[in-house]
Design an enzyme around this catalytic site. Structure first.
Site, PDB file in Angstrom:
ATOM      1  N   ASP A  18       0.791  -1.247   0.000  1.00 23.57           N
ATOM      2  CA  ASP A  18       0.000   0.000   0.000  1.00 23.57           C
ATOM      3  C   ASP A  18       0.821   1.296   0.000  1.00 23.57           C
ATOM      4  O   ASP A  18       0.474   2.251   0.722  1.00 23.57           O
ATOM      5  CB  ASP A  18      -0.970   0.015   1.190  1.00 23.57           C
ATOM      6  CG  ASP A  18      -2.017  -1.100   1.120  1.00 23.57           C
ATOM      7  OD1 ASP A  18      -1.947  -1.915   0.200  1.00 23.57           O
ATOM      8  OD2 ASP A  18      -2.892  -1.141   2.008  1.00 23.57           O
ATOM      9  N   HIS A  62     -17.462   3.191   0.002  1.00 24.68           N
ATOM     10  CA  HIS A  62     -17.057   1.957   0.698  1.00 24.68           C
ATOM     11  C   HIS A  62     -17.507   1.987   2.159  1.00 24.68           C
ATOM     12  O   HIS A  62     -17.524   3.045   2.800  1.00 24.68           O
ATOM     13  CB  HIS A  62     -15.530   1.803   0.619  1.00 24.68           C
ATOM     14  CG  HIS A  62     -15.046   0.447   0.999  1.00 24.68           C
ATOM     15  ND1 HIS A  62     -14.562   0.162   2.243  1.00 24.68           N
ATOM     16  CD2 HIS A  62     -14.991  -0.707   0.290  1.00 24.68           C
ATOM     17  CE1 HIS A  62     -14.217  -1.127   2.287  1.00 24.68           C
ATOM     18  NE2 HIS A  62     -14.465  -1.664   1.114  1.00 24.68           N
ATOM     19  N   LYS A 116      -6.995  -5.062  -3.021  1.00 26.31           N
ATOM     20  CA  LYS A 116      -7.807  -5.548  -1.893  1.00 26.31           C
ATOM     21  C   LYS A 116      -8.728  -4.440  -1.413  1.00 26.31           C
ATOM     22  O   LYS A 116      -8.458  -3.265  -1.626  1.00 26.31           O
ATOM     23  CB  LYS A 116      -6.888  -6.020  -0.763  1.00 26.31           C
ATOM     24  CG  LYS A 116      -5.991  -4.904  -0.251  1.00 26.31           C
ATOM     25  CD  LYS A 116      -5.032  -5.384   0.805  1.00 26.31           C
ATOM     26  CE  LYS A 116      -4.162  -4.258   1.298  1.00 26.31           C
ATOM     27  NZ  LYS A 116      -4.885  -3.148   1.917  1.00 26.31           N
ATOM     28  N   CYS A 161      -2.242  -2.373   7.617  1.00 22.24           N
ATOM     29  CA  CYS A 161      -2.117  -3.347   6.536  1.00 22.24           C
ATOM     30  C   CYS A 161      -0.833  -4.165   6.606  1.00 22.24           C
ATOM     31  O   CYS A 161      -0.840  -5.354   6.282  1.00 22.24           O
ATOM     32  CB  CYS A 161      -2.280  -2.648   5.192  1.00 22.24           C
ATOM     33  SG  CYS A 161      -4.007  -2.123   4.976  1.00 22.24           S
TER      34      CYS A 161
HETATM   35  C1  VGL Z   1      -4.845   0.975   5.502  1.00 21.40           C
HETATM   36  C2  VGL Z   1      -6.467   1.908   6.833  1.00 21.40           C
HETATM   37  C3  VGL Z   1      -7.390   1.773   5.834  1.00 21.40           C
HETATM   38  C4  VGL Z   1      -3.427   0.547   5.345  1.00 21.40           C
HETATM   39  C5  VGL Z   1      -5.781   0.828   4.482  1.00 21.40           C
HETATM   40  O1  VGL Z   1      -2.950   0.430   4.186  1.00 21.40           O
HETATM   41  O2  VGL Z   1      -2.773   0.327   6.382  1.00 21.40           O
HETATM   42  N1  VGL Z   1      -5.211   1.507   6.675  1.00 21.40           N
HETATM   43  N2  VGL Z   1      -7.042   1.236   4.668  1.00 21.40           N
END
Ligand code: VGL
Ligand code: ZN
Length: 213
Positions: A18, A62, A116, A161
């Protein structure tokens, strides 16, 4: 910081989690110093034969967005069908600039980009299982079929994540290392310390810093 030397071999994968514009300064869910991981990851990636990338990839509206729950603020929690869920600012909406990988990432040999969180009703912190803890992303099967044994996890955010991906990787039987210098965290109500403790307990190896041999 004490850097350990690593020499990646052919059953190793660098899992880059991410590293997207919305998690970097100026983004919708900016992780403090999120962009500082970019040069660290680029250096590490140069030593890996195999690199896999993940991308948070949400629908508009979402379920994990506070904006989908009138009266609820970002960073508060609610109960949804699968349990407790933190509500976030709208982020990483499919095909937006915020969802794009950071332009400074240099991962020309990345073999897979796994997305994801693309089901409107389920969030997904982990690269392996969505937040219902049941719906697989397919990454476990992919890595097993390719014969990979050891994963080095890096990216954003360390306490969400990266944490859930690393713990699931371990549960899936992969030797799992998190390189902390290549991660940054959000730290929501002590979530950073909780994540480090939980990962250790799960059998994830934490490396403060790593340099290529
Ligand atoms: C993430 C919060 C919401 C991350 C993704 O990548 O850690 N955190 N969506
Ligand atoms: Zn998200």
């Amino acid at each position: 910081m004490c850097a350990e030397t690593i020499s990646p071999h052919r059953h190793d994968v660098l899992l880059v989690i991410d590293v997207q514009n919305d998690f970097c300064p100026g983004g919708a869910l900016a992780v403090p110093q999120g962009d500082a991981v970019v040069p660290v990851i680029n250096r590490l990636a140069a030593g890996f034969e195999h690199v896999v990338v993940t991308q948070d990839w949400h629908t508009p509206g979402h379920e994990s967005f506070a904006s989908s729950h009138p009266g609820h603020d970002p960073f508060s929690e609610i109960t949804v069908a699968y349990g407790r869920q933190t509500l976030w600012p709208d982020h990483c909406v499919q095909d937006t600039n915020g969802a794009a990988l950071h332009a400074g990432l240099a991962l020309p040999g990345a073999e897979l980009i796994i997305r994801k969180g693309f089901r409107r009703e389920i969030d997904s912190y982990s690269a392996f299982f969505e937040n219902d803890r049941k719906t697989p992303t397919g990454l476990g099967g992919y890595l097993r079929e390719r014969g990979f044994q050891r994963l080095f996890c890096v990216g954003l955010a360390l306490d969400f994540c990266v944490r859930f991906s690393a713990e699931d990787a371990r549960k899936q039987g992969f030797e799992t290392i998190v390189v902390e210098s290549a991660c940054r965290g959000i730290n929501l109500e002590g979530s950073l310390n909780a994540a480090l403790q939980s990962m250790r307990q799960a059998g994830v190896t934490l490396m403060q810093d790593a340099v290529l041999a």
